[in-house]
Design an enzyme around this catalytic site. Structure first.
Site, PDB file in Angstrom:
ATOM      1  N   ASP A   1      -4.725  -6.072  -7.611  1.00 36.22           N
ATOM      2  CA  ASP A   1      -4.961  -5.401  -6.326  1.00 36.22           C
ATOM      3  C   ASP A   1      -5.248  -3.932  -6.662  1.00 36.22           C
ATOM      4  O   ASP A   1      -5.126  -3.503  -7.817  1.00 36.22           O
ATOM      5  CB  ASP A   1      -3.739  -5.545  -5.430  1.00 36.22           C
ATOM      6  CG  ASP A   1      -4.065  -5.395  -3.950  1.00 36.22           C
ATOM      7  OD1 ASP A   1      -5.188  -4.955  -3.624  1.00 36.22           O
ATOM      8  OD2 ASP A   1      -3.198  -5.716  -3.118  1.00 36.22           O
TER       9      ASP A   1
ATOM     10  N   HIS B   1       0.836  -1.198   0.000  1.00 39.62           N
ATOM     11  CA  HIS B   1       0.000   0.000   0.000  1.00 39.62           C
ATOM     12  C   HIS B   1       0.875   1.254   0.000  1.00 39.62           C
ATOM     13  O   HIS B   1       0.450   2.322  -0.467  1.00 39.62           O
ATOM     14  CB  HIS B   1      -0.912   0.034   1.231  1.00 39.62           C
ATOM     15  CG  HIS B   1      -1.972  -1.022   1.240  1.00 39.62           C
ATOM     16  ND1 HIS B   1      -1.738  -2.297   1.695  1.00 39.62           N
ATOM     17  CD2 HIS B   1      -3.267  -0.983   0.834  1.00 39.62           C
ATOM     18  CE1 HIS B   1      -2.838  -3.002   1.592  1.00 39.62           C
ATOM     19  NE2 HIS B   1      -3.787  -2.239   1.060  1.00 39.62           N
TER      20      HIS B   1
END
Length: 982
Positions: free
Chosen positions: A296, A223
């Site tokens: 993702d 992330h």
């Protein structure tokens, strides 16, 4: 073959390593040439086909302006799907309905639901984290969890779940996967991932395993940056990609590509999700995956590509869909431009679009129907889903240390303290522990001072055993998982004293920060910290169910992969919901509630309590109303009741049965052999069996108090006094004391009483006055001491006592009658029965007090043929003898001491039945004059307890009987489980 345990996981692993696996077509593949798919594809422009490969993100927790912006995007760009983030159930489902209505092609709706919808949708069941599930040995529960996920998601209008996490967490310091992984063992991860995926897929929801090729051994979070996976291709082949290969072979529908730098697969350093070498060449060609591939979130920092370009590179690499697209216009334009430059072909776009449409066809979007909003939150929280959750939590408990400490037994020998280390509150863990035995509660917060701990430790020195919960543990590794110095010191100090059982509520990795905890008396790893986990951990400590969890990770040299001791249950109570016993809770609650509330509204009693246990599981325990009609103190489960005649079968009777087992009593001998005072009287030849079965012609009762009245109707001052003295030392009520010599006159009155003319059933309590003395003579101990040490304390029935006023605060004790003829007092903590009161409150006919839960323990011991909590109290043979009808030929329904159903009970209607019509012939129990009732049914594994103070404020209130409350509730219980719950 059915996958049921860890042994099978090992077998699967062996087969997987022995034979080359071939990917299986996922179930949606059969729809790629479906008429509906072809029709939809033909209608789409190139831009719309590209948009079908894009998934945008929606936040139903936001306002209508946010919703309107999404609606505009859907109408303008026609994305293929939406990803649901935070929201409430009803608002989320409402938004989904509105988005679907606005979309020309039905939307594929997805969610990140790793531990169920609750990961994103509030007010829904929170299932265990993957690390917790990694400890479970019976994978059928995990499969059912996957099905539960699917049922819940479909209720919300969601078709795809970005789960399971198939990463192998071989790095304990992994900052992003960690507890989200099933563990470090590749076979365990592969099997558990498939069980979750198969459960969802079998129930019609698309599972998407993540994060390919494996995010389990990284030092950073994708992330925030691009994590490095530094291993060789051989290592990637045999470890990181292992679960994904297994899932591909099994036919999973979807795999998510992770944002990772894997030089051994793509030496250029390109993010794996954007790499043709990783997606097309490795996943699709080498591994042979035939399903759907989605990235993702494309906005994550690990992508390292600009919006628009990132989406193109993802699609060009081999992904079928891009998730979390921030700018649809730019993404579509970028791919259109790439087609014009021959960087990607329109044929590839068509094939990917066909895949998306086939997924939509498989989940039924060709016949789309809006989600039903009514009762949605209730349906999402069905108790049947909770049953799965309970099984998962119980299966996950991992006993890492057990020095003959589990389950906790020999309760009469221990003085127990409970302690929460890291909490300032009285917890669900402690409340549940208190259901099993007498405990004192303590707690110390995470930020307590050392002085506070020293003071508390001094108090704990007075206890022979400590049961300590360690909570406040964080999920991730920063700051030693959130543990504090005082927590670690408290644990360390307690370990040195070698009398503490610890339950660790948190991430298993955090145990490494408790340096000597492996020397504890016992250590249970509970993995997580929530109310249900705490309650079930407390039940495990006392032996309510088996524990067989195994560590899914290595913590350090003390606690290694697959460590875990098995602990066997010991037939004590467990506390659960009706559905776990295959009973519909809604039906059960509705029926019992209506009858119990009827009793209150008709003033049959000011309040009551009902407990139901099925097969050793307490599935219902509810309180109604108040202690008195002034409606000040509500009835609670902790309240103490006067059991009245239920005393007969819970006081002297268990001792008599034990003495029969010890061959100290022969029930076919003369009663006078044990009570010599009967010799030379009309009772000399009465048999013990006849007396216990109420067949001995004894008078029903004798109002002893009335024999002391003078000619003016006043109590004899030679018998009673308003103050105590050496002579007047038998306390009858708060302000009344009896001459100790009058007890002999009571026995003489029994001795000389007349006998009935013929042998027939006549209920008599007279012999029960005598049993305490008989038992004292035979055991050499005071009657109540023997009762408590032999039965009540070992059972954990610590509230059971005579003379409750001596042991409990009055506000905890339910008051009975306002006596206006003998004691002239409000009876509160003193026995209601006059005769028992004149025995100083310690008698065999009445006088026991206790709470509902403790009465249930005694009766469950009977129901289990004399066995409870790992101890045999009475032989099965003796229980069988005492609970069978003795003189059926005389139409006497009684057992020995125990009551039984009417001889022709099954021919009666509910009004004339006793107890319930459906109660089996083998059932037994007893009722009490104050409004109590206990009944056990071995044939149906059913225990029913009813508690009330129907004699408050006066016994001249027959409504409990007239309304047939106790029997009606009893029958309602049978009715609720005689119908199928599933």
């Amino acid at each position: 073959m059915k996958v049921t345990n860890y042994t099978y996981i090992i077998i699967c692993a062996f087969l997987f390593n022995t034979f080359e696996l071939h990917a299986t077509e996922p179930p949606f593949s059969k729809y790629k040439n479906d008429d509906w798919v072809n029709q939809q594809l033909e209608q789409l422009t190139l831009e719309e086909k590209i948009a079908q490969l894009m998934m945008i993100t929606v936040y139903p927790k936001q306002n209508d302006a946010s919703k309107d912006a999404i609606l505009k995007k859907i109408e303008s760009y026609k994305p293929g799907g939406i990803l649901i983030m935070q929201g409430t159930p009803c608002k989320t489902a409402t938004w989904i309905n509105q988005f679907q209505e606005a979309s020309e092609t039905p939307l594929l709706v997805a969610v990140d639901g790793e531990w169920g919808p609750a990961m994103r949708i509030d007010s829904t069941i929170i299932y265990p984290y993957a690390q917790t599930l990694g400890a479970i040995q019976d994978t059928t529960f995990i499969y059912q969890m996957g099905r539960d996920y699917a049922y819940q998601l479909k209720l919300l209008g969601i078709h795809m779940n970005f789960a399971p996490v198939a990463d192998i967490n071989t790095n304990p310091n992994n900052p992003v996967i960690n507890f989200r992984s099933f563990g470090e063992d590749k076979e365990n991860v592969a099997i558990k991932s498939w069980m979750v995926a198969k459960g969802m897929q079998d129930a019609g929801v698309i599972p998407v395993a993540k994060h390919f090729p494996g995010h389990g051994d990284t030092q950073t979070d994708s992330h925030k940056t691009l994590p490095l996976v530094p291993h060789s291709k051989k290592r990637i082949d045999t470890v990181e990609s292992y679960p994904f290969r297994y899932l591909a072979e099994k036919g999973i529908s979807g795999i998510m590509s992770g944002h990772l730098n894997v030089p051994s697969l793509d030496e250029s350093g390109k993010t794996s999700s954007l790499s043709k070498k990783v997606i097309n060449e490795y996943l699709k060609t080498e591994i042979g995956f035939k399903g759907f591939v989605v990235t993702d979130a494309i906005t994550m920092k690990g992508v390292q590509a600009a919006p628009g370009k990132a989406e193109f590179e993802a699609i060009n690499a081999g992904n079928d869909m891009v998730e979390f697209v921030p700018d649809l216009e730019k993404a579509i334009s970028s791919i259109v431009g790439a087609i014009s430059k021959n960087q990607i072909s329109e044929k590839e776009i068509n094939e990917k679009c066909r895949t998306i449409l086939a997924l939509k066809r498989w989940v039924g979007l060709n016949e789309y129907k809006p989600t039903i909003i009514k009762d949605l939150t209730y349906r999402l929280n069905s108790p049947y889903f909770e049953v799965t959750n309970r099984k998962l939590i119980k299966g996950s408990f991992t006993v890492l240390v057990n020095n003959d400490a589990l389950p906790v037994q020999d309760l009469e020998k221990t003085k127990i303290a409970t302690l929460m280390i890291g909490s300032g509150q009285y917890t669900a863990f402690q409340k549940m522990l208190a259901k099993y035995t007498e405990v004192d509660h303590f707690r110390i917060s995470k930020n307590a001072t050392e002085k506070e701990w020293v003071n508390l430790r001094q108090k704990l020195e007075n206890y022979s055993q400590i049961i300590a919960g360690i909570d406040g543990i964080h999920r991730y590794s920063s700051q030693k998982y959130g543990t504090t110095e005082i927590q670690r010191k408290a644990v360390s100090d307690l370990v040195e004293e070698n009398k503490t059982t610890f339950v660790f509520f948190g991430n298993a990795y955090a145990l490494k920060h408790f340096e000597n905890i492996h020397h504890a008396k016992a250590l249970i790893l509970a993995h997580q910290d929530n109310k249900l986990t705490q309650e079930l951990a407390a039940q495990l400590i006392f032996g309510a169910f088996d524990a067989n969890g195994k560590l899914p990770i290595t913590i350090d040299q003390r606690f290694k992969l697959n460590d875990g001791h098995e602990v066997k249950k010991n037939s004590c109570f467990s506390y659960t919901i009706p559905e776990e016993a295959k009973i519909n809770s809604k039906r059960l609650y509705r029926q019992i509630d209506s009858i119990a509330e009827l009793g209150i509204s008709e003033k049959a009693y000011p309040g009551c309590q009902v407990l139901v246990a099925k097969n050793g599981q307490v599935i219902f325990h509810k309180c109604y109303g108040y202690q008195t009609y002034d409606s000040i103190l509500e009835v609670t489960q902790e309240n103490i009741y006067d059991w009245a005649s239920v005393t007969k079968v819970t006081g002297p009777l268990p001792v008599i049965m034990k003495l029969v087992d010890e061959k100290k009593i022969n029930i076919d001998a003369k009663f006078s052999d044990y009570w010599p005072d009967f010799k030379g009287s009309n009772k000399e030849n009465l048999k013990f069996r006849e007396i216990l079965a109420h067949q001995a012609r004894l008078a029903s009762w004798i109002p002893f108090w009335s024999t002391t009245l003078d000619k003016n109707g006043k109590l004899d001052k030679q018998v009673f006094s308003d103050h105590p003295s050496e002579k007047f030392c038998v306390r009858v009520s708060e302000k009344m004391y009896m001459n100790v010599d009058f007890k002999k006159e009571m026995f003489d009155t029994i001795r000389t009483s007349k006998l009935e003319n013929r042998h027939r059933y006549l209920y008599s309590g007279l012999s029960f006055y005598l049993y305490p003395d008989i038992i004292e003579n035979m055991t050499g101990q005071p009657y109540e001491d023997y009762l408590k040490e032999t039965f009540f304390k070992p059972l954990g029935a610590y509230t059971v006592t005579h003379n409750a006023y001596l042991h409990f605060p009055l506000k905890q004790i339910i008051p009975t009658e306002n006596d206006d003829f003998f004691r002239m007092d409000k009876l509160h903590g003193f026995v209601h029965d006059e005769g028992a009161a004149m025995m100083g409150g310690i008698s065999g006919n009445a006088g026991l007090f206790g709470n509902t839960n403790d009465l249930a323990k005694l009766f469950q011991m009977y129901l289990q043929k004399g066995y409870f909590g790992g101890r045999r109290y009475i032989s099965e043979k003796t229980i069988d003898e005492f609970t069978r009808i003795q003189y059926a030929e005389n139409k006497n329904r009684r057992g020995l001491g125990f009551d039984k159903p009417l001889i022709d009970n099954n021919k009666n209607n509910l009004k004339d039945a006793y107890p319930a019509v459906s109660a089996s012939r083998s059932s037994f129990g007893h009722s009490g004059y104050t409004g109590t009732f206990a009944w056990a049914d071995p044939e149906n594994g059913l225990l029913y307890i009813f508690m009330s103070n129907r004699v408050h404020p006066t016994r001249e209130n027959p409504k409990l009987y007239e309304l047939n409350i106790r029997t009606a509730i009893h029958q309602a219980i049978y009715d609720s489980f005689e119908k199928k719950a599933f």
